[in-house]
Design a protein around this motif. Structure first.
Motif, PDB file in Angstrom:
ATOM      1  N   VAL A   1       0.846  -1.199   0.000  1.00 40.34           N
ATOM      2  CA  VAL A   1       0.000   0.000   0.000  1.00 40.34           C
ATOM      3  C   VAL A   1       0.876   1.243   0.000  1.00 40.34           C
ATOM      4  O   VAL A   1       1.744   1.407   0.865  1.00 40.34           O
ATOM      5  CB  VAL A   1      -0.926   0.014   1.230  1.00 40.34           C
ATOM      6  CG1 VAL A   1      -1.665   1.337   1.343  1.00 40.34           C
ATOM      7  CG2 VAL A   1      -1.910  -1.142   1.169  1.00 40.34           C
ATOM      8  N   ASN A   2       0.644   2.102  -0.967  1.00 43.23           N
ATOM      9  CA  ASN A   2       1.327   3.385  -1.049  1.00 43.23           C
ATOM     10  C   ASN A   2       0.499   4.405  -0.259  1.00 43.23           C
ATOM     11  O   ASN A   2      -0.477   4.943  -0.769  1.00 43.23           O
ATOM     12  CB  ASN A   2       1.445   3.794  -2.524  1.00 43.23           C
ATOM     13  CG  ASN A   2       2.157   5.125  -2.707  1.00 43.23           C
ATOM     14  OD1 ASN A   2       2.284   5.921  -1.772  1.00 43.23           O
ATOM     15  ND2 ASN A   2       2.624   5.367  -3.921  1.00 43.23           N
ATOM     16  N   PHE A   3       0.887   4.629   1.007  1.00 45.31           N
ATOM     17  CA  PHE A   3       0.014   5.471   1.834  1.00 45.31           C
ATOM     18  C   PHE A   3       0.181   6.956   1.555  1.00 45.31           C
ATOM     19  O   PHE A   3      -0.680   7.754   1.934  1.00 45.31           O
ATOM     20  CB  PHE A   3       0.124   5.130   3.321  1.00 45.31           C
ATOM     21  CG  PHE A   3       1.489   5.268   3.943  1.00 45.31           C
ATOM     22  CD1 PHE A   3       2.285   4.157   4.164  1.00 45.31           C
ATOM     23  CD2 PHE A   3       1.947   6.514   4.368  1.00 45.31           C
ATOM     24  CE1 PHE A   3       3.533   4.278   4.767  1.00 45.31           C
ATOM     25  CE2 PHE A   3       3.184   6.638   4.977  1.00 45.31           C
ATOM     26  CZ  PHE A   3       3.990   5.517   5.163  1.00 45.31           C
TER      27      PHE A   3
ATOM     28  N   LEU B   1     -17.033   7.695  18.502  1.00 46.57           N
ATOM     29  CA  LEU B   1     -16.924   8.378  17.212  1.00 46.57           C
ATOM     30  C   LEU B   1     -17.898   7.715  16.227  1.00 46.57           C
ATOM     31  O   LEU B   1     -18.216   6.533  16.369  1.00 46.57           O
ATOM     32  CB  LEU B   1     -15.484   8.300  16.708  1.00 46.57           C
ATOM     33  CG  LEU B   1     -14.462   8.885  17.692  1.00 46.57           C
ATOM     34  CD1 LEU B   1     -13.039   8.600  17.253  1.00 46.57           C
ATOM     35  CD2 LEU B   1     -14.683  10.382  17.867  1.00 46.57           C
ATOM     36  N   GLU B   2     -18.339   8.469  15.242  1.00 51.78           N
ATOM     37  CA  GLU B   2     -19.463   7.974  14.442  1.00 51.78           C
ATOM     38  C   GLU B   2     -19.234   7.946  12.952  1.00 51.78           C
ATOM     39  O   GLU B   2     -20.144   7.635  12.191  1.00 51.78           O
ATOM     40  CB  GLU B   2     -20.713   8.786  14.794  1.00 51.78           C
ATOM     41  CG  GLU B   2     -21.091   8.482  16.229  1.00 51.78           C
ATOM     42  CD  GLU B   2     -22.383   9.083  16.709  1.00 51.78           C
ATOM     43  OE1 GLU B   2     -22.749  10.162  16.192  1.00 51.78           O
ATOM     44  OE2 GLU B   2     -22.995   8.484  17.591  1.00 51.78           O
ATOM     45  N   SER B   3     -18.036   8.267  12.512  1.00 49.53           N
ATOM     46  CA  SER B   3     -17.818   8.129  11.077  1.00 49.53           C
ATOM     47  C   SER B   3     -16.347   7.915  10.791  1.00 49.53           C
ATOM     48  O   SER B   3     -15.484   8.197  11.638  1.00 49.53           O
ATOM     49  CB  SER B   3     -18.412   9.347  10.355  1.00 49.53           C
ATOM     50  OG  SER B   3     -17.406  10.143   9.813  1.00 49.53           O
ATOM     51  N   VAL B   4     -16.069   7.345   9.640  1.00 47.25           N
ATOM     52  CA  VAL B   4     -14.701   7.019   9.288  1.00 47.25           C
ATOM     53  C   VAL B   4     -14.525   7.232   7.781  1.00 47.25           C
ATOM     54  O   VAL B   4     -15.475   7.113   7.012  1.00 47.25           O
ATOM     55  CB  VAL B   4     -14.374   5.570   9.733  1.00 47.25           C
ATOM     56  CG1 VAL B   4     -15.161   4.551   8.920  1.00 47.25           C
ATOM     57  CG2 VAL B   4     -12.892   5.278   9.665  1.00 47.25           C
ATOM     58  N   THR B   5     -13.285   7.575   7.390  1.00 48.93           N
ATOM     59  CA  THR B   5     -12.966   7.837   5.990  1.00 48.93           C
ATOM     60  C   THR B   5     -12.517   6.538   5.324  1.00 48.93           C
ATOM     61  O   THR B   5     -11.582   5.895   5.806  1.00 48.93           O
ATOM     62  CB  THR B   5     -11.817   8.875   5.928  1.00 48.93           C
ATOM     63  OG1 THR B   5     -12.242  10.041   6.639  1.00 48.93           O
ATOM     64  CG2 THR B   5     -11.460   9.226   4.505  1.00 48.93           C
ATOM     65  N   VAL B   6     -13.184   6.166   4.226  1.00 49.12           N
ATOM     66  CA  VAL B   6     -12.884   4.886   3.560  1.00 49.12           C
ATOM     67  C   VAL B   6     -12.508   5.133   2.095  1.00 49.12           C
ATOM     68  O   VAL B   6     -13.199   5.855   1.376  1.00 49.12           O
ATOM     69  CB  VAL B   6     -14.087   3.922   3.641  1.00 49.12           C
ATOM     70  CG1 VAL B   6     -13.800   2.632   2.875  1.00 49.12           C
ATOM     71  CG2 VAL B   6     -14.420   3.613   5.093  1.00 49.12           C
ATOM     72  N   LEU B   7     -11.412   4.516   1.685  1.00 48.27           N
ATOM     73  CA  LEU B   7     -10.937   4.579   0.298  1.00 48.27           C
ATOM     74  C   LEU B   7     -11.150   3.234  -0.370  1.00 48.27           C
ATOM     75  O   LEU B   7     -10.963   2.194   0.268  1.00 48.27           O
ATOM     76  CB  LEU B   7      -9.433   4.859   0.280  1.00 48.27           C
ATOM     77  CG  LEU B   7      -8.940   6.285   0.392  1.00 48.27           C
ATOM     78  CD1 LEU B   7      -7.437   6.275   0.654  1.00 48.27           C
ATOM     79  CD2 LEU B   7      -9.244   7.077  -0.872  1.00 48.27           C
ATOM     80  N   GLU B   8     -11.486   3.253  -1.658  1.00 46.80           N
ATOM     81  CA  GLU B   8     -11.539   2.001  -2.409  1.00 46.80           C
ATOM     82  C   GLU B   8     -10.461   2.020  -3.468  1.00 46.80           C
ATOM     83  O   GLU B   8     -10.312   3.008  -4.201  1.00 46.80           O
ATOM     84  CB  GLU B   8     -12.914   1.824  -3.042  1.00 46.80           C
ATOM     85  CG  GLU B   8     -13.978   1.661  -1.971  1.00 46.80           C
ATOM     86  CD  GLU B   8     -15.258   1.025  -2.485  1.00 46.80           C
ATOM     87  OE1 GLU B   8     -15.167   0.217  -3.424  1.00 46.80           O
ATOM     88  OE2 GLU B   8     -16.316   1.354  -1.926  1.00 46.80           O
ATOM     89  N   PRO B   9      -9.687   0.938  -3.584  1.00 43.73           N
ATOM     90  CA  PRO B   9      -8.570   0.918  -4.539  1.00 43.73           C
ATOM     91  C   PRO B   9      -9.012   1.248  -5.962  1.00 43.73           C
ATOM     92  O   PRO B   9      -8.261   1.869  -6.718  1.00 43.73           O
ATOM     93  CB  PRO B   9      -8.051  -0.518  -4.434  1.00 43.73           C
ATOM     94  CG  PRO B   9      -8.403  -0.932  -3.052  1.00 43.73           C
ATOM     95  CD  PRO B   9      -9.714  -0.273  -2.758  1.00 43.73           C
TER      96      PRO B   9
ATOM     97  N   LEU C   1      -2.793   2.865  -5.526  1.00 43.93           N
ATOM     98  CA  LEU C   1      -2.878   2.791  -4.055  1.00 43.93           C
ATOM     99  C   LEU C   1      -2.420   1.427  -3.527  1.00 43.93           C
ATOM    100  O   LEU C   1      -1.648   1.360  -2.572  1.00 43.93           O
ATOM    101  CB  LEU C   1      -4.324   3.067  -3.621  1.00 43.93           C
ATOM    102  CG  LEU C   1      -4.643   2.945  -2.135  1.00 43.93           C
ATOM    103  CD1 LEU C   1      -3.853   3.966  -1.331  1.00 43.93           C
ATOM    104  CD2 LEU C   1      -6.142   3.118  -1.885  1.00 43.93           C
ATOM    105  N   VAL C   2      -2.902   0.352  -4.145  1.00 43.36           N
ATOM    106  CA  VAL C   2      -2.603  -0.998  -3.640  1.00 43.36           C
ATOM    107  C   VAL C   2      -2.156  -1.893  -4.797  1.00 43.36           C
ATOM    108  O   VAL C   2      -2.759  -1.854  -5.881  1.00 43.36           O
ATOM    109  CB  VAL C   2      -3.854  -1.655  -2.991  1.00 43.36           C
ATOM    110  CG1 VAL C   2      -3.460  -2.977  -2.322  1.00 43.36           C
ATOM    111  CG2 VAL C   2      -4.517  -0.738  -1.985  1.00 43.36           C
ATOM    112  N   TYR C   3      -1.113  -2.681  -4.563  1.00 45.92           N
ATOM    113  CA  TYR C   3      -0.706  -3.747  -5.493  1.00 45.92           C
ATOM    114  C   TYR C   3      -0.610  -5.045  -4.710  1.00 45.92           C
ATOM    115  O   TYR C   3      -0.241  -5.034  -3.527  1.00 45.92           O
ATOM    116  CB  TYR C   3       0.661  -3.424  -6.120  1.00 45.92           C
ATOM    117  CG  TYR C   3       0.630  -2.173  -6.959  1.00 45.92           C
ATOM    118  CD1 TYR C   3       0.271  -2.223  -8.303  1.00 45.92           C
ATOM    119  CD2 TYR C   3       0.924  -0.939  -6.384  1.00 45.92           C
ATOM    120  CE1 TYR C   3       0.204  -1.063  -9.063  1.00 45.92           C
ATOM    121  CE2 TYR C   3       0.855   0.227  -7.136  1.00 45.92           C
ATOM    122  CZ  TYR C   3       0.494   0.162  -8.476  1.00 45.92           C
ATOM    123  OH  TYR C   3       0.417   1.310  -9.220  1.00 45.92           O
TER     124      TYR C   3
END
Ligand code: K7E
Ligand code: CUA
Length: 653
Positions: free
Chosen positions: A265-267, A302-310, A316-318
């Motif tokens: 993962v390339n953060f 806490l009630e929300s979170v940030t989500v990424l999809e490849p 982003l992900v290999y």
């Protein structure tokens, strides 16, 4: 007796036969005549290293000295701990709050020291809770857990809390894929509906740990992780198994394919995608707990979170194909090599970061899975270590060009050379080794003098203690060409991973006591003149002090059955290593152990009429046994007035 000894020996032989361990070359003894002097720390002298061992299913972290193996401290993290009231006293209960309520236990696997420039710096150590996904920060000035963050969209927080070289992020992975978001659905519909999640947690701001973003990945089991460093800084590597996406009998059904994947993962790319609005906010419920300025736990949901999809964030992900059902993933000190421990593999595969970069540039992809390119194995592999032992799990490095891998099934540590991939030495360990640890051995600059093997099974190594035998660590000298076994020492719970650091980095930063004038606990009293007892309906607050060698007040009257009594005990001492304890008969939680300058609160609900003693539990001085008092409990509605004091009792207005 004969029969039992014979059985033990047979058991050991059977194990050796089953595991192929090489007993003959060294017997089961230590590494030569001077092993004792190598681990001997004379009375009054200090160990060379602090070692932090995970407590496994105790939920704790233990601190040992190396090379002696001596146990110095147990730090409670995800568990209640009666010795000092952690999780029992009113100030720390909320540290164990989660979205599932109060959860006073977890399964802690991986301690991870904070780092600066890729080198452990001794500020904090982090550890994961597997079962109810959490990560914790332990402050190494107080050896106390100061912060716990629950991880949403996760189940089985195993690949955690591996940290980046600047301590900006630590990661958390879901070992068990689950419906995301959680849903009531047939388990048979696992494939495609159950998902994995890779979480990046902001770690470098004490009291403000926070899920920076999560990455939604296919429904495999995400097992372990390690950050890149040097040239690979900016990348995080995660092992996965069960790319078969099995949901039953994984021992067979998740062992079908020759290769599973390491997710690279390339953060830094993730940060870009979050910044340019590619991520979405998802509803979630998770707790963040920390000790505030007053040294009191605060818990918020806490009630929300940030989500990424490849698929929305290219680059982003290999996936790096990796044989076979890999467990550990470890990055060498140069940051060039990514070593996997394939539980069922016959070799140790080592990927090259440089070749991975080239393969990405050349688009040498086998396929694309859910927006994630799978790189060609031949395009990324740097080498394979042949004959690595059976069941390779975890690897650490000595900083001199060698790697050390544990082989669980053959119960041995295998030393091999980076670059030539040749095995140069091997040593049996007793038995079934999981992790191993070299001080700084996963960092850019290992202190490569000792290696600790963390063994799952001890069989005949210690005096037997009923059905459960001691868990064990073994200290091995790795300073020469040949590894040498120096010492066995038992450990708490089940140790998984451990970390160690030279003593001088930590010992000089110890807080010796809390400054009394900075005590911000609302129930603190900083002089005996202010001690008092206040009734508020059925609640009674005792503002109490402790100093060698008395409590104030030490006589209390006017408590009634049906009251809830809060003993707020402030330790007035301003001296190192002078805690006072507090215990009262019938308390159904624990004692208090109050550090100098600190206030801690015990809740007590008296059940019956009488006069009940309380006392100091920590032998604090010659007159410790005199450090006691009485509380008188009258029937509910009694007209005995509320009075307190040392000697002549004062009455409430
Ligand atoms: Cu191999 Cu939980 Cu890191 Cu145990 S894990 S061994
Ligand atoms: Cu205070 Cu013993």
């Amino acid at each position: 007796m004969m029969g039992r000894n014979a059985k033990l020996t047979l058991g050991a032989l059977a194990l050796a036969a089953a595991t192929g361990a090489v007993f003959a070359c060294q017997g089961t003894g230590g590494g030569g005549s001077d092993a004792a002097s190598r681990v001997y720390v004379p009375p009054g002298e200090y160990d060379e290293f602090y070692a932090f061992m995970s407590g496994g299913f105790s939920g704790n972290l233990t601190v040992h000295g190396l090379p002696s193996g001596r146990l110095l401290k147990t730090v409670p993290v995800f568990s209640q701990f009666a010795e000092n009231g952690w999780g029992y006293n009113e100030e720390t209960k909320d540290m164990l709050m989660t979205s599932h309520g109060f959860v006073p236990w977890d399964d802690a696997h991986h301690p991870e020291l904070s780092m600066t420039d890729g080198v452990p710096d001794g500020r904090w150590i982090f550890i994961n809770g597997n079962n109810t996904p959490r990560v914790a920060r332990i402050d190494l000035t107080t050896f106390e857990t100061t912060e716990i963050l629950e991880i949403p969209n996760s189940a089985g927080n195993h690949g955690s809390p591996f940290i980046t070289p600047d301590s900006k992020y630590l990661v958390a992975t879901t070992r068990f894929s689950v419906p995301v978001p959680q849903a009531d659905m047939p388990i048979s519909e696992y494939r495609g509906n159950f998902k994995g999640m890779l979480s990046f947690i902001r770690a470098d701001r004490p009291g403000e740990m926070d899920v920076a973003f999560q990455i939604l990945v296919p429904g495999y089991d995400y097992d372990l992780a390690h950050a890149g460093k040097g040239p690979s800084d900016g990348w995080m590597f995660f092992t996965s198994y069960n790319s078969e996406e099995a949901h039953t009998l994984l021992e067979i059904n998740a062992s079908q394919k020759d290769k599973d994947f390491i997710a690279a993962v390339n953060f830094l790319r993730a940060e870009e995608c979050v910044a340019n609005g590619t991520a979405r906010q998802m509803d979630a419920r998770y707790a963040h707990n920390h000790l505030n300025e007053a040294h009191i736990a605060e818990s918020e949901i806490l009630e929300s979170v940030t989500v990424l999809e490849p698929s929305d964030c290219d680059g982003l992900v290999y996936f790096l194909p990796t044989p076979k059902s890999p467990h550990g993933v470890d990055v060498d000190p140069t940051g060039q090599y990514i070593v996997a421990g394939g539980k069922l593999a016959t070799v140790i595969p080592v990927h090259s970061f440089e070749r991975m970069q080239q393969a990405i540039e050349d688009e040498a992809f086998e396929e694309v899975v859910d927006g994630i390119p799978v790189l060609e194995y031949e395009a990324v592999i740097a080498g394979e270590v042949e004959n690595p032992g059976l069941g390779p799990l975890h690897t650490e490095f000595d900083g001199r060009g060698y790697a050390y891998t544990t082989a669980f099934i053959s119960s041995e540590i295998v030393k091999w050379e980076l670059g030539t991939w040749q095995v140069v030495d091997r040593i049996p360990v007793y038995y079934s080794v999981g992790h191993l640890m070299i001080p700084g051995g996963d960092s850019a600059e290992p202190w490569g003098k000792y290696l600790v093997a963390l063994n799952k099974i001890t069989k005949d190594r210690y005096l037997p203690t009923g059905p459960e035998l001691a868990h064990s660590a073994q200290l091995i000298d790795i300073s020469g060409d040949k590894m040498r076994l120096l010492l066995d020492f038992p450990t708490m719970g089940e140790p998984h991973y451990a970390q160690a650091i030279p003593a001088e980095i930590i010992m000089d930063r110890q807080l010796q006591f809390f400054a009394i004038e900075e005590n911000a606990n609302p129930y603190a009293v900083t002089s005996e003149a202010d001690t008092r007892v206040e009734r508020d309906g059925r609640n009674v607050h005792v503002y109490m002090t402790a100093i060698r060698t008395h409590f104030a007040p030490d006589n209390i009257e006017g408590i009634q059955v049906g009251d809830t009594v809060y003993f707020h005990v402030t330790n007035l001492e301003q001296d190192w290593d002078v805690p006072h304890g507090f215990a009262v008969i019938g308390a159904n939680n624990a004692e208090l152990l109050v550090m100098p300058g600190q206030t801690r609160t015990l809740k007590w609900v008296p059940q019956r009429v009488g006069v009940f003693p309380f006392y100091c539990t920590d032998f604090c001085s010659a007159l410790h046994q005199e450090m006691q008092g009485y509380v008188r409990v009258s029937p509910q509605g009694s007209d005995v007035p509320l009075r307190w004091g040392t000697g002549e009792l004062t009455q409430a207005d």
